[in-house]
Design a protein around this motif. Structure first.
Motif, PDB file in Angstrom:
ATOM      1  N   GLN A 134      73.888  20.973 118.639  1.00  0.00           N
ATOM      2  CA  GLN A 134      73.486  22.001 117.687  1.00  0.00           C
ATOM      3  C   GLN A 134      74.430  22.046 116.491  1.00  0.00           C
ATOM      4  N   ALA A 135      75.708  21.867 116.744  1.00  0.00           N
ATOM      5  CA  ALA A 135      76.704  21.893 115.674  1.00  0.00           C
ATOM      6  C   ALA A 135      76.508  20.735 114.698  1.00  0.00           C
ATOM      7  N   MET A 136      75.955  19.635 115.192  1.00  0.00           N
ATOM      8  CA  MET A 136      75.706  18.481 114.334  1.00  0.00           C
ATOM      9  C   MET A 136      74.359  18.571 113.623  1.00  0.00           C
ATOM     10  N   GLY A 137      73.657  19.693 113.826  1.00  0.00           N
ATOM     11  CA  GLY A 137      72.410  19.919 113.110  1.00  0.00           C
ATOM     12  C   GLY A 137      71.166  19.405 113.792  1.00  0.00           C
ATOM     13  N   ALA A 138      71.253  19.052 115.062  1.00  0.00           N
ATOM     14  CA  ALA A 138      70.075  18.545 115.769  1.00  0.00           C
ATOM     15  C   ALA A 138      69.064  19.659 115.980  1.00  0.00           C
ATOM     16  N   GLY A 139      67.775  19.343 115.826  1.00  0.00           N
ATOM     17  CA  GLY A 139      66.713  20.317 116.033  1.00  0.00           C
ATOM     18  C   GLY A 139      66.477  20.577 117.506  1.00  0.00           C
ATOM     19  N   ARG A 140      65.670  21.601 117.793  1.00  0.00           N
ATOM     20  CA  ARG A 140      65.421  21.994 119.182  1.00  0.00           C
ATOM     21  C   ARG A 140      64.841  20.861 120.013  1.00  0.00           C
ATOM     22  N   TRP A 141      63.786  20.238 119.495  1.00  0.00           N
ATOM     23  CA  TRP A 141      63.121  19.214 120.290  1.00  0.00           C
ATOM     24  C   TRP A 141      63.905  17.915 120.318  1.00  0.00           C
TER      25      TRP A 141
END
Length: 218
Positions: A125-132
């Motif tokens: 999440q900290a690296m900007g990855a989306g939920r899916w």
């Protein structure tokens, strides 16, 4: 009954059992895996919190798991007839098998996903990855050993369910044991059928355990 006749019947019944278990396993994964993922991501603190939806999904899973399989087969007879066109035979048995196993597998998927290190998810999440992206690239890969172990348990349960399906003409080893071993008092064939089921379960368990261990080492 000669050994040659028993061998022929056993071979045919084993093929029917394999077909039932293979098809129901496929559909169980197709329905149970997304359901298990949904239980995790919609939970409080999940990637997509939705309290009401989570409770509804949990209720559906709990109801599906609480019904004894022999009762489930009878309850879903109208649905089975609607989908397959008949209520007996190998193809018809796949419907109740899937409905019985999918909620069971969904809970195992949920358990496996919850065991993934929370820090790994937070890093993604900290690296900007989306939920899916997190679900597909983090949660599922990290939980793979547990998912394989859960699938192994589910396949073993399906083998057991398929044997019970013989009580309503589902075909396979269970049907063979009931028609010949019970109704016709062919004790030898009954014993051979039980041994065949035990061997199949052991092979499935050994294979699943081996794959899960290899994935865990990676």
């Amino acid at each position: 009954m000669t050994w040659e006749e028993m061998g022929s019947l056993l071979w045919e019944a084993t093929g029917q059992t394999a077909q039932m278990v293979a098809l129901s396993t496929l559909f169980t994964v197709l329905f149970g895996l997304p359901l298990g993922v949904a239980l995790v991501v919609t939970d409080t603190g999940g990637l997509l919190p939705a309290r009401v939806l989570n409770r509804v999904l949990g209720l559906v899973v709990n109801v599906g798991r609480s019904l004894p399989f022999i009762v489930l087969m009878i309850v879903v007879i109208p649905l089975t007839r609607l989908i397959v066109g008949t209520t007996i035979g190998t193809a018809a048995t796949v419907v109740p098998l899937t409905l019985g196993a999918a909620p069971f597998f969904a809970r195992l998927v949920e358990t496996a996903l919850r065991e993934v290190d929370r820090g790994t998810v937070q890093a993604a999440q900290a690296m900007g990855a989306g939920r899916w992206t997190i679900v597909g690239k983090v949660l599922l890969p990290e939980a793979m050993p547990g998912l394989v172990a859960g699938l192994t348990v589910t396949v073993v349960a399906l083998i057991s369910y398929s044997a019970m399906a013989g009580a309503i003409g589902g075909g396979g080893l269970g049907d063979l044991a009931i028609r010949y071993g019970y109704h016709r008092f062919e004790t030898t064939l009954m014993v051979v059928t039980v041994v065949a089921l035990v061997v199949i379960v052991q092979l499935v368990q050994m294979l699943g355990d081996a794959v899960a261990r290899r994935l865990a080492r990676r």
